[in-house]
Design an enzyme around this catalytic site. Structure first.
Site, PDB file in Angstrom:
ATOM      1  N   ASP A  13       0.856  -1.489   0.150  1.00  0.00           N
ATOM      2  CA  ASP A  13      -0.169  -0.158  -0.205  1.00  0.00           C
ATOM      3  C   ASP A  13       0.905   1.150  -0.237  1.00  0.00           C
ATOM      4  O   ASP A  13       0.153   2.414   0.737  1.00  0.00           O
ATOM      5  CB  ASP A  13      -1.092   0.049   1.503  1.00  0.00           C
ATOM      6  N   LYS A  16       1.843   1.715  -4.981  1.00  0.00           N
ATOM      7  CA  LYS A  16       3.142   1.389  -6.353  1.00  0.00           C
ATOM      8  C   LYS A  16       2.414   2.019  -7.571  1.00  0.00           C
ATOM      9  O   LYS A  16       2.774   1.572  -8.607  1.00  0.00           O
ATOM     10  CB  LYS A  16       3.351  -0.425  -6.182  1.00  0.00           C
ATOM     11  N   GLY A  40      -4.327  -4.509  -4.541  1.00  0.00           N
ATOM     12  CA  GLY A  40      -5.237  -3.987  -4.171  1.00  0.00           C
ATOM     13  C   GLY A  40      -4.089  -2.413  -5.320  1.00  0.00           C
ATOM     14  O   GLY A  40      -3.876  -1.669  -4.096  1.00  0.00           O
ATOM     15  N   HIS A  41      -4.308  -2.516  -6.849  1.00  0.00           N
ATOM     16  CA  HIS A  41      -3.731  -0.906  -6.751  1.00  0.00           C
ATOM     17  C   HIS A  41      -4.245  -0.091  -7.613  1.00  0.00           C
ATOM     18  O   HIS A  41      -5.106  -0.204  -8.388  1.00  0.00           O
ATOM     19  CB  HIS A  41      -2.815  -1.401  -8.317  1.00  0.00           C
ATOM     20  N   GLN A 224       2.372  -6.382  -3.073  1.00  0.00           N
ATOM     21  CA  GLN A 224       2.801  -6.318  -1.805  1.00  0.00           C
ATOM     22  C   GLN A 224       3.749  -6.019  -1.770  1.00  0.00           C
ATOM     23  O   GLN A 224       4.243  -4.453  -2.370  1.00  0.00           O
ATOM     24  CB  GLN A 224       2.910  -8.176  -1.323  1.00  0.00           C
TER      25      GLN A 224
HETATM   26  P1  IMP Z   1      -2.343 -13.079   2.296  1.00  0.00           P
HETATM   27  O1  IMP Z   1      -1.163 -12.300   0.869  1.00  0.00           O
HETATM   28  O2  IMP Z   1      -3.439 -12.613   1.627  1.00  0.00           O
HETATM   29  O3  IMP Z   1      -1.958 -14.271   2.674  1.00  0.00           O
HETATM   30  O4  IMP Z   1      -2.237 -12.391   3.329  1.00  0.00           O
HETATM   31  C1  IMP Z   1      -0.579 -12.701   3.883  1.00  0.00           C
HETATM   32  C2  IMP Z   1      -0.478 -10.411   4.350  1.00  0.00           C
HETATM   33  O5  IMP Z   1       0.067 -10.196   3.448  1.00  0.00           O
HETATM   34  C3  IMP Z   1      -1.357 -10.639   4.890  1.00  0.00           C
HETATM   35  O6  IMP Z   1      -0.626  -9.594   6.419  1.00  0.00           O
HETATM   36  C4  IMP Z   1      -2.392  -9.600   3.915  1.00  0.00           C
HETATM   37  O7  IMP Z   1      -3.172  -8.254   5.060  1.00  0.00           O
HETATM   38  C5  IMP Z   1      -0.934  -8.299   3.996  1.00  0.00           C
HETATM   39  N1  IMP Z   1      -1.337  -8.350   2.534  1.00  0.00           N
HETATM   40  C6  IMP Z   1      -1.641  -9.391   1.160  1.00  0.00           C
HETATM   41  N2  IMP Z   1      -1.884  -8.615  -0.043  1.00  0.00           N
HETATM   42  C7  IMP Z   1      -1.483  -6.629   0.705  1.00  0.00           C
HETATM   43  C8  IMP Z   1      -1.909  -6.010  -0.382  1.00  0.00           C
HETATM   44  O8  IMP Z   1      -1.870  -5.145  -1.485  1.00  0.00           O
HETATM   45  N3  IMP Z   1      -1.713  -4.715   0.807  1.00  0.00           N
HETATM   46  C9  IMP Z   1      -1.258  -5.048   1.637  1.00  0.00           C
HETATM   47  N4  IMP Z   1      -1.588  -5.879   2.364  1.00  0.00           N
HETATM   48  C10 IMP Z   1      -1.015  -6.802   2.354  1.00  0.00           C
END
Ligand code: IMP
Length: 428
Positions: A13, A16, A40-41, A224
């Site tokens: 977040d 990017k 989410g972009h 991420q």
């Molecule tokens: P997962 O990717 O859904 O397995 O989540 C694993 C961890 O990554 C959790 O703490 C999520 O909140 C975090 N996470 C996954 N995708 C994002 C993102 O796009 N932005 C911020 N945190 C993310």
């Protein structure tokens, strides 16, 4: 060497999407290399907001081929919904390509993700519950199903039988849930999704290398971020893929010799969603202010992000593990109304000053940030496009961070719009 990687330097977040979009302008191909619709972009183009989860941001330019690389996990239903959303806003998605080697997310992955989180209770990871972890786990277990399997119904069904048998054993025997129905999945994936996804499936390796060999410019777009990296992040509070620059190489099928720029995107402050250590986390009204003004709620999940001050120790680590050539700083305007800002320059642990990220996570959990306080500028910088027009305090904040992390900050975001940024070289 005309390839660039854009990577997040914190916990995601960072914004990017905005800088990927900006850099993408000069590219022929934009390749997303890992993650799935956990990302989410958000892009704002001519006042219109685009929230992208799977489709690479290059889709908004007519001259770019957006590619979903082999390292991505794809829920075809989400992909089709996103393409429909884009088409309804007048964006042509016909150039989109999906690597035949990208793995697919199925409804049982999503269910297992949610059940596993519930099982972990107070130790939960705070995943997005999109099935990302279980899909990558199936890939590692070699029972995953790839996009190319959609091309041959016989193979798809044979693989689904094996994968589903395994998933249903866990769902019914471990979690006491109903099994997922084989025919129902075939109806959705082969009946509804395949006819539309099939034309997109491609040999992404050939696409990328043909472009590079003919002098094309390729952008590798990460989702991420560094501290959510499976290897280099705050394990186990991480995602199940490699957002760091190394992940771009395996997730898109290129070697390091092609890469000449690695841009790390850093927010002027830090946020985190989900569980895990966060040394500079703020629990006061300044944190609330950053969340409110910065609109720090998940693009997809709506979750409130945990706010904190900028952490130069984290950024130094991100510079190292990604071999960053530069940093793009986002959301500097969110500081507009603050009298002063803090930057964490080191940690203190058991009376010792720690300058580099401690490898032992217990130290990260128990350390205290050492801050330097910098004066605010108390004015609106959202319309400024040249560094010499910035208030001195804002310019000093940028210089201070550059000196702390050791790489230049070449791009600075001062608002959500496509044109709300400053671009400057190292000499300022
Ligand atoms: P997962 O990717 O859904 O397995 O989540 C694993 C961890 O990554 C959790 O703490 C999520 O909140 C975090 N996470 C996954 N995708 C994002 C993102 O796009 N932005 C911020 N945190 C993310």
């Amino acid at each position: 060497m005309p390839a660039t990687i854009v990577v997040g330097t914190q916990w995601g977040d960072e914004g990017k999407g905005k800088f990927t979009d900006l850099v993408a302008k000069e590219m022929n191909l934009v390749v997303r290399y890992q993650g799935g619709h956990n990302a989410g972009h958000t892009l704002v183009v001519d006042g219109e907001k685009f929230a992208l989860q799977l489709v690479p941001s290059g889709v908004l330019y007519d001259h770019i081929t957006p590619v979903i690389g082999n390292g991505v996990v794809v829920d075809p239903r989400v992909l089709l919904a996103e393409m429909d959303m884009l088409e309804s806003k007048g964006v042509d998605t016909s150039r989109l390509r999906v690597s035949g080697n990208a793995h697919l997310i199925f409804p049982y992955h999503q269910e297992l993700d949610a059940l596993h989180e519930r099982h972990l209770g107070k130790n939960k990871l705070g995943t997005t519950k999109r099935g990302i972890g279980p899909a990558y786990a199936d890939r590692a277990m070699r029972v995953g199903i790839r996009a190319q399997d959609l091309l041959d119904e016989k193979i798809f069904k044979a693989k689904l039988e094996v994968a589903l048998d395994h998933a249903n054993q866990i769902l019914t025997r471990v979690y006491n849930r109903l099994p997922v129905d084989f025919d129902e999945i075939c109806d959705i994936y082969l009946g509804t999704c395949k006819p539309r996804i099939e034309p997109l499936i491609t040999d992404a390796i050939d696409l990328v290398h043909t472009s590079l060999e003919s002098g094309g410019h390729v952008l590798f777009e990460g989702a991420q971020a560094t501290f959510l990296d499976l290897d280099h992040g705050t394990y186990p509070f991480v995602t199940s893929s490699n957002p760091t620059a190394g992940g771009a190489l395996t997730g898109a099928g290129v070697g390091p010799k092609h890469i000449d720029r690695i841009i790390g995107v850093a927010k002027a402050y830090v946020t985190r969603v989900g569980s895990g250590p966060f040394p500079t986390e703020l629990f006061d009204e300044v944190g609330d202010h950053l969340v409110d003004v910065g609109k720090e709620f998940g693009t997809n999940t709506g979750r409130r992000r945990r706010p904190g001050w900028c952490d130069a120790v984290m950024l130094r680590y991100a510079v190292r593990v990604n071999s960053l050539t530069e940093i793009a700083l986002t959301k500097l305007d969110i500081f507009d109304a603050l009298d002063s800002m803090k930057v964490c320059v080191a940690y203190e642990h058991e009376g010792k000053r720690v300058e580099q990220l401690p490898y032992h996570q217990s130290v990260l959990h128990n350390c205290t940030p050492i801050y330097e306080e910098l004066p605010g500028w108390n004015s609106d910088i959202s319309g400024i496009t040249e560094r010499h027009d910035l208030p001195k305090e804002a310019s000093d904040y940028i210089s201070f961070l550059e000196q702390q992390v050791g790489v230049p900050i070449n791009l600075v975001g001062v608002g959500p719009g496509r044109s709300q940024f400053l671009h400057f070289t190292n000499d300022g």
